[in-house]
Design an enzyme around this catalytic site. Structure first.
Site: not given
Ligand code: G3P
Length: 225
Positions: A14, A96, A144, A149, A205-206
């Site tokens: 990100k 995304h 997602e 998220i 991501a996070s």
């Molecule tokens: O692109 C991956 C994302 O949108 C998910 O983010 O931080 O929930 O793993 P996260």
């Protein structure tokens, strides 16, 4: 290993502050070392400004966080699939949840990307959207739910049904499209559950980017694979 083999762990960097300056390369190196040590394919999506530098440096698959529906030419400031391919990336995310693309343009992005042999991962917020984008025949569809998220509850426990239904729906459109899931994925148990629910891996991501020690987080993610 530059191929996105399955099960796939795709880490989206990100635009977190953690990956500014040297942060993106440090995280890329951590992903590369865990991938080499464990043999699990870990692919990464660094910020666009670092794409070329990182894609030419690490041995793991590097993807863009997006591409624009533009061919090479008069396209100031746009990111063409052709330039993404040319800088050494092997694929791209498209649509995304944080970088939405109009529906008719998703198809164009997939087509232009396929034309230069970029692997396409098209994101979708829900089962209906996943079914629609599957019509464009990307390599992967990643489901997602936006509300999960960046949070601490994994989609695999909060909403396993959306994953199963997406797998069924996407495979119903075309059996060769692989499905990923993402949102709140943090642990090896989350990854295992995602696989058990029929996916070919996860997009996250996070859980890695914001981890105190990303290497430890990555080792945990792949421990059941
Ligand atoms: O692109 C991956 C994302 O949108 C998910 O983010 O931080 O929930 O793993 P996260």
């Amino acid at each position: 290993m530059k191929r996105i083999s399955k099960p796939a762990i795709v880490v989206n960097f990100k635009a977190y502050g953690e990956v500014e300056k040297e942060g993106a390369m440090e995280l890329a190196r951590a992903c590369e070392s865990v991938s080499e040590e464990t043999g699990i394919a870990i692919s990464i999506c660094p910020p666009t400004v670092d794409l070329s530098y990182i894609a030419r440096t690490v041995s793991i698959p590097v993807l863009s966080q997006n591409v624009d529906p533009r061919a090479p030419g008069s396209a100031t400031g746009w990111i063409t699939p052709s330039m993404v391919k040319g800088c050494g990336a092997v694929g791209t995310l498209i649509n995304h949840s944080e970088h939405k693309v109009a529906k008719n343009q998703i198809g164009e992005c997939v087509e232009l990307s396929k034309g230069v042999k970029l692997v396409t991962i098209v994101c979708a917020d829900n089962v209906q959207a996943a079914t629609q984008v599957a019509e464009f025949r990307p390599d992967f569809v990643a489901v997602e739910p936006p509300e999960l998220i960046g949070g601490n509850i994994s989609v695999t426990s909060a909403n396993p049904r959306i994953i199963e239904e997406t797998v069924d729906a996407v495979k119903g459109v075309n059996g060769s499209i692989a499905v990923l899931c993402g949102a709140g994925i943090k642990t090896g148990e989350d990854v295992l559950k995602a696989i058990e629910l029929g996916t070919s891996g996860v997009l996250l991501a996070s859980g890695v980017v914001k981890a105190k020690d990303p290497r430890v987080a990555l080792m945990d993610l792949v421990k059941h694979l």
